[in-house]
Scaffold this motif. Structure first.
Motif, PDB file in Angstrom:
ATOM      1  N   ASP A  40       0.815  -1.201   0.000  1.00 25.40           N
ATOM      2  CA  ASP A  40       0.000   0.000   0.000  1.00 25.40           C
ATOM      3  C   ASP A  40       0.857   1.263   0.000  1.00 25.40           C
ATOM      4  OD1 ASP A  40      -0.609   0.756   3.426  1.00 25.40           O
ATOM      5  OD2 ASP A  40       0.775  -0.754   2.653  1.00 25.40           O
ATOM      6  N   ASP A  41       2.139   1.122   0.218  1.00 33.60           N
ATOM      7  CA  ASP A  41       3.019   2.287   0.223  1.00 33.60           C
ATOM      8  C   ASP A  41       3.493   2.554  -1.205  1.00 33.60           C
ATOM      9  OD1 ASP A  41       5.062   4.102   0.453  1.00 33.60           O
ATOM     10  OD2 ASP A  41       5.989   3.142   2.177  1.00 33.60           O
ATOM     11  N   HIS A  87       1.671  -5.452   6.378  1.00 31.09           N
ATOM     12  CA  HIS A  87       0.654  -4.562   6.926  1.00 31.09           C
ATOM     13  C   HIS A  87      -0.015  -3.770   5.832  1.00 31.09           C
ATOM     14  CE1 HIS A  87       2.185  -5.351  10.962  1.00 31.09           C
ATOM     15  NE2 HIS A  87       3.372  -5.321  10.414  1.00 31.09           N
ATOM     16  N   SER A 112       8.310  -6.540   5.162  1.00 31.03           N
ATOM     17  CA  SER A 112       7.829  -5.581   6.137  1.00 31.03           C
ATOM     18  C   SER A 112       8.999  -4.848   6.754  1.00 31.03           C
ATOM     19  CB  SER A 112       7.042  -6.317   7.220  1.00 31.03           C
ATOM     20  OG  SER A 112       6.696  -5.425   8.256  1.00 31.03           O
ATOM     21  N   ALA A 113       8.692  -3.699   7.300  1.00 32.25           N
ATOM     22  CA  ALA A 113       9.723  -2.964   8.013  1.00 32.25           C
ATOM     23  C   ALA A 113       9.903  -3.608   9.380  1.00 32.25           C
ATOM     24  CB  ALA A 113       9.308  -1.506   8.175  1.00 32.25           C
ATOM     25  N   ASP A 114       8.926  -4.415   9.733  1.00 33.76           N
ATOM     26  CA  ASP A 114       8.932  -5.076  11.019  1.00 33.76           C
ATOM     27  C   ASP A 114       9.787  -6.328  10.934  1.00 33.76           C
ATOM     28  OD1 ASP A 114       6.165  -5.870  13.259  1.00 33.76           O
ATOM     29  OD2 ASP A 114       8.346  -5.964  13.505  1.00 33.76           O
TER      30      ASP A 114
END
Lengths: 676, 152
Positions: A40-41, A87, A112-114
């Motif tokens: 979504d980014d 996410h 993910s950045a996570d």
């Protein structure tokens, strides 16, 4: 091609290498690898696209998960690999991952950045083939083609292995037919498997370079057929070869089925793991086995019945919960089935009791049948509501894992009826939810119509939409439609001799399967089916709804559920002892067993009992939402009961029982409470 | 030519300083490597996209922070998580560090900390934007002059 979507879901389709249809030309591979990126980014999306294009991959961007899913569904063989963010606002990345794995069998890379261990672990358990930490570097993307190759290689191997493994497990002695003759499962399938692997490897080597094996696209319909076949055989007995025969799809190979079966099992296991947790919480120790399953099934069925549309997810959840690898789970399915059987036929109670248990164990997988099918989030939502009620219990746990992705699951907990019928502790009676679901889901409409008929719904639900939807509708409808047949089919209770026969037959209304799957133990269904008539169905989903369906069908939902309360009541009593057992889990689950055991009332009781929980759940649902549906719900009871009677009882139950139902002790509470 | 070399040197120095100050990290270099003839201004485009898109996130966070004493930390964390992902994708090192700090305050349910950290974050964010704008402007100049040089 420029797929511009008003919603902006699909940004563009870059065609770096348009000529690469198959995705990998042996000479250019990995160039031309068709990658779908979902994030979504927009910044990340653009960067990824550029990076992938510099690797000479063919990139398609998507900024919404739903759009990505539809894109994948429309172009079944259009992509080789998917990269998705974890996410996302509209759908949890893991949910998307599950869908893709089950429907399209494509390798999926999560990112993910996570970088927390839990998240990465989640990726692993959900079947992601890799996990990238943002910011993603070029080097990480350069080698993603390895996942495509690896998967293909493993698919080949797996199909062979699972085939032989299945056969080996199942027929340790019997030698399978030609296909697995070498596996000589009889004595040592392992060694034969090894041999087979060796052979496979050899073959793979020849093929892997080109990777020309055509990929089978598991469409919704195909998957449903698959699930139905598995249900029919019983998850434990579902050998790829037999599944293939049952499915009777030209062009489908045993390997395709085998690899899909493997994935399906993983999926079920995962779901059951979650659901199990849920179920267990509700069930009392003794009943645990039965209760869990029963409750699950019961709930599911009810929910399904009520909702008419068990969202595929709900079903899955139910199934998972029910099937969960635990036998208990299947119990759920059984209760429902048993009920039916009890009522309709003189099924020996013992059968139920035992059969159910067996079925439960066997049917674990059944619950989930069809769940994985394409459930659009919206549909799921609808289903959720309906399913939530019954499924709520079951799903309570499940949602935990993938709340986002699984609307049904989420909803279910919310919707779980207060009655306590809901297996999950989280059940918070929210009948009102159902109305929403019903309203929303088209499927439910079917039900409300009184029988949309299973046919009606079934057909509609069958559609590409969700299996669950169908199932739920089926669930509701079936009872109605079926006055004669208890198409329970979906419960693969193959294992239990007595019940299994019946259960498997239940081709319950295929539609229902999806939703109902929750109740693994549909043994009762089988019984019913047999009695009534088995409708071979490719349900694939052991929908608790099945049992309901039968009964439901019996009572055209057109709001005439005249189920005689007495009948129900009666049943409720006898089953009490047992019911209590089931209580928590699912009214449904229990009943079958209890019915079986308490022969006094005869199946009727059992059926009723089981039904009660289900009914209650469903009635709850129904009540709040659609009265007519309620009738359908009541039809859950065996046809022979007279749908009208059941319906009325159910309706009454809805009104009065809510409280008592938690007990499921069937101390006639449900029935009793029903103001006749 | 002379001017070109001078501008070019200036550009190099400017970039180096951005790295030295810890404003940019390795990821920025990755982006630059993606720049090619077909996309000569790729990095600038990406950064522009980032600033445009993250503006929306910033205002959402700001809005959420207005709740003062009734902060929804989960929501804040989610928003900031998104922002962190974006910022790290362009190599905005300091901004990313502030994001992580903010998230830590969120999980510690520290309202003061969140406010302070967000304030700092906005400062870094704006400062980087200005510096990058100057950098890209110079880069374009250099590019143009180089093109001119070559064409001569």
């Amino acid at each position: 091609m420029n797929l511009t979507n008003g919603k902006g879901s699909i940004s563009t389709v870059t065609t770096t290498t348009v000529s690469m249809k198959s995705g990998e030309g042996s000479d250019q591979f990995p160039a031309g690898l068709r990658v779908l990126v979902v994030d979504d980014d927009p910044t990340c999306l653009k960067i990824l696209e550029k990076m992938l294009r510099s690797c000479y991959y063919e990139v398609t961007q998507c900024n919404r998960a739903e759009a990505a899913l539809s894109l994948l569904r429309e172009n079944k063989n259009g992509f080789d690999i998917v990269i998705s963010d974890v996410h996302m606002p509209d759908m949890d990345g893991f949910k998307l991952l599950e869908h893709i794995g089950l429907e399209m069998d494509l390798p999926v890379i999560m990112m993910s950045a996570d970088d927390g261990k839990n998240v990465v672990m989640k990726g692993v358990t959900h079947g992601a083939c890799d996990y990238l930490i943002k910011p993603v570097r070029m080097e990480a993307l350069k080698n993603i083609w390895q996942h495509v190759v690896r998967k293909k290689k493993n698919d080949w191997k797996d199909s062979e292995q699972s085939g032989s493994a299945d056969e080996g497990d199942r027929h340790p002695k019997a030698s399978d037919d030609a296909d697995y003759s070498s596996s000589a499962n009889e004595s040592n399938w392992r060694s034969s498997r090894k041999r087979r692997d060796d052979e496979e490897d050899g073959d793979d080597r020849d093929d892997s370079s080109t990777l020309k094996k055509p990929r089978v696209v598991w469409s919704v319909e195909l998957h449903q057929q698959f699930v139905a076949a598995v249900d029919q055989l019983g998850i434990d007995k579902a050998v790829p070869k037999k599944i293939l025969e049952l499915m009777n799809v030209p062009g489908l190979t045993r390997e395709n089925v085998a690899s899909h079966l493997q994935k399906y099992r993983l999926y079920l296991r995962r779901l059951s793991g979650v659901s199990q947790h849920q179920n267990n919480s509700f069930l009392s120790p003794q009943e645990a086995s039965f209760g869990t399953i029963s409750s699950m099934n019961g709930l599911d069925l009810q929910t399904l019945a009520a909702a008419g549309q068990l969202p595929a997810q709900s079903l899955a959840t139910l199934q998972a919960a029910g099937l969960g690898r635990s036998a208990v789970k299947s119990g759920l399915a059984m209760p429902l089935m048993d009920q039916r059987n009890l009522f309709s036929f003189e099924n020996p109670r013992l059968r139920f009791g035992e059969g159910q248990q067996q079925l439960l164990s066997n049917n674990k997988t059944n619950l989930l049948h069809g769940v994985p099918t394409n459930m659009e989030p919206k549909q799921l939502a609808n289903l959720h509501q309906s399913a939530a009620q019954s499924l709520g219990n079951l799903n309570m746990r499940v949602p935990g894992s993938s709340t986002q992705g699984n609307p049904l699951l989420m909803q279910m907990p919310q919707q779980s009826q207060p009655r306590g019928q809901m297996l999950s502790e989280n059940i918070s009676p929210r009948i009102p939810r159902l109305p929403n679901l019903l309203g929303q889901s088209t499927v439910s409409n079917g039900i409300s119509d009184g029988l949309l008929g299973r046919n009606g719904i079934a057909s509609s639900s069958r559609g590409p939409s969700f299996n669950s939807v169908q199932q739920s509708s089926m669930f509701f409808n079936s009872p109605m439609n079926q006055s004669t047949e208890m198409s329970v089919t979906n419960f693969p209770l193959g294992s239990t001799p007595g019940i299994s026969s019946i259960t498997t037959k239940g081709t319950f209304q295929p539609e229902v399967n999806s939703g109902i799957k929750g109740s693994a133990g549909f043994p009762s269904y089988d019984i019913f089916n047999e009695l009534n008539h088995q409708k071979p169905r490719d349900w694939g989903m052991t929908n608790p709804g099945l049992t309901y369906d039968s009964s439901q069908h019996a009572n055209p939902l057109h709001g005439n559920i005249d189920v005689s309360p007495s009948v129900l009541v009666h049943q409720g009593y006898s089953s009490t002892p047992q019911n209590g057992h089931n209580r928590d889990n699912s009214l449904i689950g229990k009943s079958p067993f209890s019915l079986g055991e308490s022969s006094e009332q005869g199946h009727f009781q059992n059926g009723v009992q089981n039904f009660n929980p289900l009914v209650e759940n469903s009635t709850r649902v129904i009540k709040s939402e659609i009265v007519p549906d309620a009738s359908s719900q009541t039809s859950l009871f065996p046809d022979h009961y007279g749908q009208e009677d059941l319906m009325s009882v159910l309706l009454k139950q809805q009104e009065g029982i809510v409280q008592g139902e938690n007990e499921f002790d069937f101390d006639g509470y449900s029935l009793d409470n029903i103001p006749v | 030519m002379e001017k070109n070399n001078h501008s070019h040197r200036q550009l190099v120095i400017m970039k180096q300083s951005l790295f030295d100050q810890g404003l940019l990290d390795e990821q920025f270099i990755q982006l630059e490597e993606l720049q090619d003839e077909a996309n000569p201004n790729f990095v600038e485009e990406i950064v522009t996209l980032y600033y445009r898109d993250s503006l929306r996130l910033i205002s959402s966070i700001e809005q959420a922070l207005k709740e003062r004493n009734m902060l929804d930390f989960n929501k804040l964390d989610t928003l900031m998580h998104q922002f962190t992902g974006s910022s790290s994708s362009i190599g905005a090192k300091k901004v990313k560090a502030e994001c992580n700090l903010f998230r830590e305050y969120c999980s510690a349910v520290n309202i003061e900390g969140c406010m302070k950290s967000f304030h700092q974050l906005k400062k870094e964010y704006a400062s980087l934007k200005k510096k990058l704008e100057a950098y890209f402007q110079l880069a374009r100049q250099v590019g143009l002059s180089e093109a001119e040089c070559h064409s001569k």
